[in-house]
Motif scaffolding. Structure first.
Motif, short mmCIF file in Angstrom:
data_model
loop_
_atom_site.label_atom_id
_atom_site.label_comp_id
_atom_site.label_asym_id
_atom_site.label_seq_id
_atom_site.Cartn_x
_atom_site.Cartn_y
_atom_site.Cartn_z
N GLU A 1 0.79 -1.23 0.00
CA GLU A 1 0.00 0.00 0.00
C GLU A 1 0.83 1.28 0.00
O GLU A 1 0.33 2.34 -0.35
N TYR A 2 2.11 1.19 0.39
CA TYR A 2 2.94 2.39 0.39
C TYR A 2 3.36 2.81 -1.02
O TYR A 2 3.76 3.95 -1.24
N PHE A 3 3.30 1.88 -1.95
CA PHE A 3 3.69 2.20 -3.33
C PHE A 3 2.50 2.15 -4.27
O PHE A 3 2.43 2.89 -5.24
N PHE A 4 1.59 1.26 -3.99
CA PHE A 4 0.40 1.06 -4.81
C PHE A 4 -0.78 1.11 -3.84
O PHE A 4 -1.21 0.10 -3.32
N PRO A 5 -1.25 2.33 -3.52
CA PRO A 5 -2.27 2.47 -2.47
C PRO A 5 -3.62 1.86 -2.88
O PRO A 5 -3.91 1.77 -4.07
N PRO A 6 -4.42 1.47 -1.89
CA PRO A 6 -5.72 0.87 -2.18
C PRO A 6 -6.58 1.75 -3.09
O PRO A 6 -7.38 1.25 -3.86
N LYS A 7 -6.36 3.05 -2.98
CA LYS A 7 -7.11 3.95 -3.86
C LYS A 7 -6.28 5.20 -4.09
O LYS A 7 -5.67 5.71 -3.16
N GLU A 8 -6.24 5.67 -5.35
CA GLU A 8 -5.50 6.90 -5.61
C GLU A 8 -6.12 7.66 -6.77
O GLU A 8 -6.82 7.09 -7.60
#
Ligand SMILES: Cc1cc2nc3c(=O)[nH]c(=O)nc-3n(C[C@H](O)[C@H](O)[C@H](O)COP(=O)(O)OP(=O)(O)OC[C@H]3O[C@@H](n4cnc5c(N)ncnc54)[C@H](O)[C@@H]3O)c2cc1C
Ligand code: SF4
Ligand code: SF4
Lengths: 265, 319
Positions: free
Chosen positions: B56-63
């Motif tokens: 989640e730090y690089f590919f967050p659940p939503k962005e």
């Protein structure tokens, strides 16, 4: 690095109503495309969806859209002068260059005809490069036939046959009762120096392939376009994965032997 | 590259020193062990792997992909913040390597790339697997880190692999040592995934697994490598033409994953969806990229409410 997921704005130059729920939009867009490729089309605040490019020209781009859901219905309401957003073109198209000097069989049903329309446009501008061209199109009703205007032209230049599965009345355009696969079954067609391009719903594709194989076609002569849910169009979101293959980047057009009869895997 | 020695008693001071100029994240014990911005270095808990991966730090659940208004679209410009992640296990490091491959190398995705750009990864080597579900030892993982901590009881041996790791190692707490880290020391003895599933698609061993599956998507949610996403528009209440387009994680275990117009679902049956996950992890991805997507962290088994141990089941399958 610029994001591939940010679309660009284009103007709608013209809207042609094909059928009660089908419209063809002509866009002020000059991308170079291979017939069979698609674009991701969006209306901001509504959403995005993949649509086949239904033309072959660097002067404009045509999209034929059937209003079946949120985005497609909103697209059908657009008028001349409105704007929409697109990104692409994406995917692999039909191998038209490879089959120069051959005959072509195009089999399409429903909005699958849209993708084949780009093939027809291409062939029309390279008519000398191809021998016989057979068009087999299937729709439900006479009123749902797309490209009625062009059909008269196509009848003169190619062998066009239309099947209507639910129509009861007769209309001015000649058509047959039944499914497009029924037409194909009856037609005398040989596999010599011929390629078949198929686009439509999953069942129709699988049935068409079976018929063609009975007529002696090799797996490598049959090309089919797959339809799957897709978001990115660039091979990341994975929604369109069919076994290991991605419909958006490995397809949407596959040679039959690349994925075989596909269904739920 | 060089090996250093760090006394365990100096670890808190070392971690504290990292905070100068960077944000530091480390596994701490809360309800479960999870990565958090580091407060008190004494809170760091290395007794088990973190419940959630670093994903989640690089590919967050939503962005947000971009904002839109009447004027047009504008993608957010992100500053690459300096971040240091401490205590990352071998499986999770390899998972980041795989997501780098997809999002940076193949997709050139600026959102992900920006977040990775100034991130340093400090690993913590598992001398023994912290969970009985781990099977990284059979997944052929490569080393992927800036610094790696090897636990030697009273001290750590620290191996620097990259230039960034090397420069981080230049501090008053580390002492150079002539020791080398041997291959044997790098090996982790875990249980193994033993079968190649390429010929097992129609095996009847899948049925009982799928029967217990609830399609809850905990497995894909906890997976450090799953990278599927969906894109949706969110109009703003400030008025029409205003809003944002967002992408968020999605799960192949849910029916909607392949639902198209008019309601048709390609992978309608639970068994088809269950198999799709496993096949993507240990077959399809490999066909394309030569390495497995799965890194063997075992979270999909440990976190599954039905405790479906597909590794065990696959090992038992016969042709
Ligand atoms: C490569 C490709 C080419 C296509 N070409 C055409 C075309 O030329 N003309 C045409 O009318 N239709 C075409 N389609 C189908 C069209 O994309 C869907 O009808 C459309 O996505 C439905 O979206 P919606 O928002 O109107 O429907 P909804 O059901 O409201 O959609 C909800 C979500 O599901 C997705 N979705 C639903 N159905 C499909 C589907 N069949 N394929 C992919 N995503 C779907 C949408 O992206 C949307 O996010 C094509 C599909 C693909 C994959
Ligand atoms: S899978 Fe391997 S690296 Fe990951 S926690 Fe378990 S033993 Fe450690
Ligand atoms: S976590 Fe378990 S129950 Fe939930 S979807 Fe995954 S396999 Fe099925």
């Amino acid at each position: 690095m610029k994001s591939k997921l940010v679309p660009r704005k284009v103007k709608v130059l013209d809207v042609q109503q094909e059928a009660p729920d089908i419209s063809t939009l002509t866009l002020d867009c000059h991308s170079r495309c291979v017939p069979g490729q698609f674009v991701q089309v969006s209306l901001l605040g509504v959403g995005e969806c993949p649509l086949s490019i239904a033309s072959h020209s660097e002067k404009y781009m045509k999209l034929t859209v059937q209003g079946v859901g949120t985005v497609t219905k909103a697209l059908c309401k657009l008028k001349k002068g409105d704007h929409l957003y697109i990104r692409g073109p994406y995917g692999k198209g039909y191998p038209l260059k490879k089959y120069r000097g051959s005959s072509l069989i195009l089999v399409g049903a429903g909005c699958g005809v849209a993708a084949l329309k780009s093939v027809i446009d291409y062939v029309e501008s390279h008519r000398k490069d191809y021998k016989d061209v057979f068009l087999f199109f299937g729709y439900r009703y006479a009123k749902s036939i797309a490209y009625k205007k062009q059909a008269t032209e196509w009848k003169k230049k190619f062998n066009l046959r239309i099947a209507l599965s639910r129509e009861k009345t007769k209309s001015c355009l000649q058509w047959d009762q039944g499914h497009v696969t029924d037409l194909l079954k009856k037609e005398k067609l040989g596999p010599e120096k011929t390629a078949a391009f198929v686009c439509g719903p999953l069942r129709m594709i699988n049935d068409t392939v079976k018929i063609l194989k009975k007529k002696g076609f090799a797996d490598t002569q049959i090309y089919m376009a797959t339809e799957r849910l897709m978001y990115c169009g660039t091979g990341a979101c994975c929604h369109c994965m069919i076994r290991g293959k991605l419909a958006c980047t490995d397809g949407p057009v596959f040679r039959f032997d690349e994925i075989g009869y596909y269904g739920n895997d | 590259m060089t090996v250093y020695k760090l006394q365990k008693s100096a670890l808190p001071k070392f971690l504290e020193s990292l905070k100068k100029g960077s944000q530091v994240f480390a596994p701490v014990k809360r309800d479960v062990i999870r990565f958090e911005p580091l407060g008190n270095p004494a809170d760091v808990d290395l007794s088990a792997n973190s419940y959630f991966p670093l994903k989640e730090y690089f590919f967050p659940p939503k962005e947000v992909l971009f904002h839109f208004s009447k004027k047009g679209v504008s993608a957010p410009v992100k500053r690459a913040e300096k971040r240091i992640f401490f205590g990352v296990r071998r499986c999770d490091l390899a998972a980041i390597q795989r997501q780098d491959l997809v999002f940076i190398k193949q997709q050139k995705d600026p959102y992900y790339a920006k977040r990775r750009e100034n991130s340093l990864l400090i690993g913590y080597h598992c001398n023994t697997p912290p969970s009985s579900y781990c099977f990284c030892g059979s997944m052929g993982l490569e080393d992927f880190y800036d610094l790696m901590f090897f636990d030697r009881g009273s001290h750590f041996l620290v191996h620097a692999k990259t230039a960034a790791g090397q420069s981080l190692a230049k501090n008053k707490f580390f002492n150079k040592t002539p020791r080398k880290i041997t291959d044997k020391e790098r090996r982790i003895r875990t249980r193994a995934l033993k079968k190649d599933i390429s010929q097992l698609y129609n095996n009847k061993g899948w049925k009982p697994l799928a029967k217990r599956c609830l399609s809850c998507a905990a497995c894909t949610e906890l997976c450090p490598t799953c990278y599927c996403y969906e894109i949706r528009d969110e109009p703003s209440i400030e008025g029409p033409y205003k809003g944002k387009r967002c992408r968020s994680w999605s799960s192949c275990q849910l029916k909607d994953f392949t639902r198209v117009a008019e309601g048709h679902v390609f992978r309608e049956k639970r068994e088809e969806r269950f198999k799709h996950r496993i096949y993507h992890q240990i077959q399809y991805f490999k066909e394309r990229n030569k390495i497995n997507l799965c890194t063997g962290c075992g979270r999909c088994v440990a976190g599954c409410p039905a405790r479906i141990d597909w590794v065990k089941a696959v090992n038992r399958m016969k042709k």
